[in-house]
Design a protein around this motif. Structure first.
Motif, PDB file in Angstrom:
ATOM      1  N   LEU A   1       0.833  -1.201   0.000  1.00  0.00           N
ATOM      2  CA  LEU A   1       0.000   0.000   0.000  1.00  0.00           C
ATOM      3  C   LEU A   1       0.868   1.252   0.000  1.00  0.00           C
ATOM      4  CD1 LEU A   1      -2.648   1.573   0.307  1.00  0.00           C
ATOM      5  CD2 LEU A   1      -2.501   1.160   2.780  1.00  0.00           C
ATOM      6  N   LEU A   2       1.920   1.250   0.802  1.00  0.00           N
ATOM      7  CA  LEU A   2       2.821   2.405   0.871  1.00  0.00           C
ATOM      8  C   LEU A   2       3.416   2.708  -0.501  1.00  0.00           C
ATOM      9  CD1 LEU A   2       4.380   4.525   2.515  1.00  0.00           C
ATOM     10  CD2 LEU A   2       6.124   2.779   2.942  1.00  0.00           C
ATOM     11  N   ARG A   3       3.799   1.655  -1.217  1.00  0.00           N
ATOM     12  CA  ARG A   3       4.386   1.858  -2.540  1.00  0.00           C
ATOM     13  C   ARG A   3       3.365   2.445  -3.516  1.00  0.00           C
ATOM     14  NH1 ARG A   3       7.855  -2.492  -6.162  1.00  0.00           N
ATOM     15  NH2 ARG A   3       8.290  -1.058  -7.886  1.00  0.00           N
ATOM     16  N   VAL A   4       2.126   1.980  -3.433  1.00  0.00           N
ATOM     17  CA  VAL A   4       1.079   2.522  -4.305  1.00  0.00           C
ATOM     18  C   VAL A   4       0.848   4.002  -4.000  1.00  0.00           C
ATOM     19  CG1 VAL A   4      -1.362   2.384  -4.923  1.00  0.00           C
ATOM     20  CG2 VAL A   4      -0.041   0.295  -4.624  1.00  0.00           C
ATOM     21  N   LEU A   5       0.851   4.365  -2.732  1.00  0.00           N
ATOM     22  CA  LEU A   5       0.648   5.757  -2.348  1.00  0.00           C
ATOM     23  C   LEU A   5       1.787   6.641  -2.845  1.00  0.00           C
ATOM     24  CD1 LEU A   5      -0.643   5.336   1.321  1.00  0.00           C
ATOM     25  CD2 LEU A   5      -1.982   5.895  -0.706  1.00  0.00           C
ATOM     26  N   GLU A   6       3.000   6.104  -2.860  1.00  0.00           N
ATOM     27  CA  GLU A   6       4.155   6.888  -3.300  1.00  0.00           C
ATOM     28  C   GLU A   6       4.219   6.998  -4.820  1.00  0.00           C
ATOM     29  OE1 GLU A   6       6.089   8.586  -1.548  1.00  0.00           O
ATOM     30  OE2 GLU A   6       5.936   7.821   0.488  1.00  0.00           O
ATOM     31  N   ASP A   7       3.977   5.870  -5.521  1.00  0.00           N
ATOM     32  CA  ASP A   7       4.176   5.828  -6.969  1.00  0.00           C
ATOM     33  C   ASP A   7       2.902   6.065  -7.768  1.00  0.00           C
ATOM     34  OD1 ASP A   7       6.751   5.180  -6.303  1.00  0.00           O
ATOM     35  OD2 ASP A   7       6.529   3.034  -6.691  1.00  0.00           O
ATOM     36  N   ARG A   8       1.736   5.952  -7.109  1.00  0.00           N
ATOM     37  CA  ARG A   8       0.433   6.060  -7.784  1.00  0.00           C
ATOM     38  C   ARG A   8       0.296   4.994  -8.878  1.00  0.00           C
ATOM     39  NH1 ARG A   8      -1.689  11.226  -6.475  1.00  0.00           N
ATOM     40  NH2 ARG A   8      -0.637  11.843  -4.543  1.00  0.00           N
ATOM     41  N   LYS A   9       0.917   3.857  -8.664  1.00  0.00           N
ATOM     42  CA  LYS A   9       0.795   2.722  -9.574  1.00  0.00           C
ATOM     43  C   LYS A   9       0.654   1.462  -8.728  1.00  0.00           C
ATOM     44  CE  LYS A   9       3.770   4.814 -13.106  1.00  0.00           C
ATOM     45  NZ  LYS A   9       5.054   4.692 -13.865  1.00  0.00           N
TER      46      LYS A   9
END
Length: 490
Positions: free
Chosen positions: A257-265
């Motif tokens: 989830l953290l990665r999605v929030l950072e990268d928007r992918k």
């Protein structure tokens, strides 16, 4: 997108400034540029753009100061911050100060265009709105939230300020305080209004399925994955995603989830491709988030990413002056739902409601009002329409938790009340559970389950729904009781 929307680009690097100006103009906007914050502020005052795209670090006046100065102008301007990868913390701080969004360098054109479209849509809604922000505050409510106490007015004001941005929001507070209503208000007052609002309870999804539920999966990603499935992020595209009980999410899923929030992918389970997502995330928890981080239940980096803004919902006992207004709205809702014509409450009933401590908060008040409206049908609600033993020592309210009844919590309340010997009658709804002094919590729970099962004529699915437990859990409980009875007879 609104035709000829004005966008001002403030960037000290010549090639970047000209490139952004040409790109944004190619999308149908009217674009002008400025070489630093001082010049950008002058152009903002003279030209009146609806959107400013500004670099963070510039000579004379940096992006943070420009953001602060723009915030003092009479017109509302959405500020989008451009930032180097190493300055993400500064960008998040800018969003705390009122920036609409931020985008890392090098600029992703797809993401920038999406941000501009959302900001344009918000500007259009602001212009079309018939109610001014001041009138919204004076109406003593935002969305489905109502109240006139100082605490609630502060929350309404914060929601109003935060809603137009894309910033993540963490909503905290005890169960039943209205955290989901805050998320819906943020959605309804934003440029994402009219797009999907998707709510998912992280505590209600099995750990083995939660990643698929949130991020989706490809056909064949795991046993039983017979077709591709979009997750909650994709279902909420261009809208808002509420992640309730975020502290119950498994650690591995929190990292993704953290990665999605950072990268928007995101990457679906079983997929090699990344899918861009445009979703505003609101998280909620009934735990103390800092304690959850200390306990290892919530990743610290995810907490800081979600906690750009924190809206803390107070328990109802801390703003009982709002009980009358909240109850009036609930009566209107229940009249419409159940076809009743209740006109209000008697003063003596209101006094009882305001004196009660409401351990189940607004959710408990709603259950109480719904019962009273159904019993009365019309006229004024009185104390005779309250549940038996309401407000007395040992009263165990039947409070919904996550949409269902929490059987073990009820049983624990019954056992605790029994220890005082003051109350023997606790739950009455055509059937009664009576528990003697000295009964254990497990035995109280057993009696509650068996009585509920009897009241549903042995319909296990319905009984499990009433008790707020899964059918599998009910089956296991019944099997446990059967094994105990067999052991006792041997």
């Amino acid at each position: 997108m609104i035709a000829l929307e004005k966008v001002l680009i403030v960037e000290d690097e010549v090639h970047a400034r000209s490139g952004l100006t040409e790109l944004i103009e190619s999308w149908g906007y009217r674009a002008e540029s400025a070489a630093d914050g001082v010049e950008g502020l002058e152009r903002a005052v003279q030209w009146g753009p609806s959107i400013v795209v500004t670099d963070l670090k510039m000579p004379r006046m940096d992006g943070m100061e420009l953001l602060e100065r723009i915030g003092c102008l009479p017109q509302r301007i959405a500020v989008v911050m451009l930032t180097a990868q190493g300055s993400i913390d500064s960008a998040v701080e800018a969003m705390r100060m009122g920036a609409y969004d931020y985008i890392p360098k090098p600029v992703d054109p797809v993401r920038l265009r999406t941000i501009l479209q959302n900001a344009s849509r918000q500007h259009e809604l602001d212009e079309q709105a018939e109610v001014s922000p001041k009138e919204v505050r004076q109406s003593a409510g935002v969305g489905a939230l109502v109240g006139s106490s100082p605490r609630m007015k502060e929350i309404f004001s914060l929601i109003e300020r935060v809603a137009p941005s894309n910033v993540s929001v963490l909503v905290t507070g005890e169960s039943g305080t209205g955290k989901e209503l805050v998320a819906r208000a943020l959605h309804d007052l934003s440029g994402r209004r009219g797009k999907p609002f998707v709510a998912v309870n992280c505590a209600a999804i099995p750990e083995t399925l939660i990643e698929s539920e949130i991020f989706g999966h490809e056909k064949g990603a795991f046993t039983g994955a017979l077709e591709r499935r979009a997750g909650c992020f994709e279902l909420a595209e261009e809208g808002t995603l509420l992640l309730d009980e975020i502290g119950e999410m498994p650690a591995a899923t929190q990292a993704k989830l953290l990665r999605v929030l950072e990268d928007r992918k995101l990457r679906r389970l079983g997929s090699k491709m990344e899918t861009p997502v445009d979703v505003r995330v609101v998280a909620a928890t009934n735990k103390d988030p800092e304690q959850a981080v200390a306990n290892g239940d919530l990743r610290g980096d995810l907490y800081y990413r979600l906690n750009v803004f924190n809206i803390q919902m107070p328990p109802l006992r801390e703003h009982v002056e709002d009980v009358a207004r909240i109850a009036d709205k609930m009566i209107a809702d229940m009249n419409e739902r159940h076809g009743c014509t209740v006109s209000g409450m008697k003063d003596i009933l209101l006094k009882r409601l305001e004196e009660y401590k409401w351990p189940g908060n607004v959710r408990e008040l709603r259950n109480t009002i719904e019962r009273a409206v159904i019993l009365a049908g019309s006229g004024l609600l009185g104390v005779e329409h309250l549940p038996p033993q309401f407000g007395s020592p040992g009263f165990a309210p039947l409070v919904k938790k996550s949409g269902q009844y929490a059987a073990r919590e009820i049983a624990a309340a019954i056992a605790e009340a029994n220890s005082s010997g003051e109350v023997k009658r606790y739950i009455e709804d055509q059937n009664t559970v009576r528990v003697e002094v000295g009964t254990t919590v497990d035995e109280a729970e057993r009696q509650l389950i068996l009585k509920t099962l009897s009241s549903t004529h042995n319909n296990k699915t319905k009984a499990a729904e009433i008790l707020g437990i899964s059918s599998k859990t009910l089956q296991n409980k019944l099997k446990e009781y059967q094994n105990s009875a067999s052991s006792a007879t041997e």
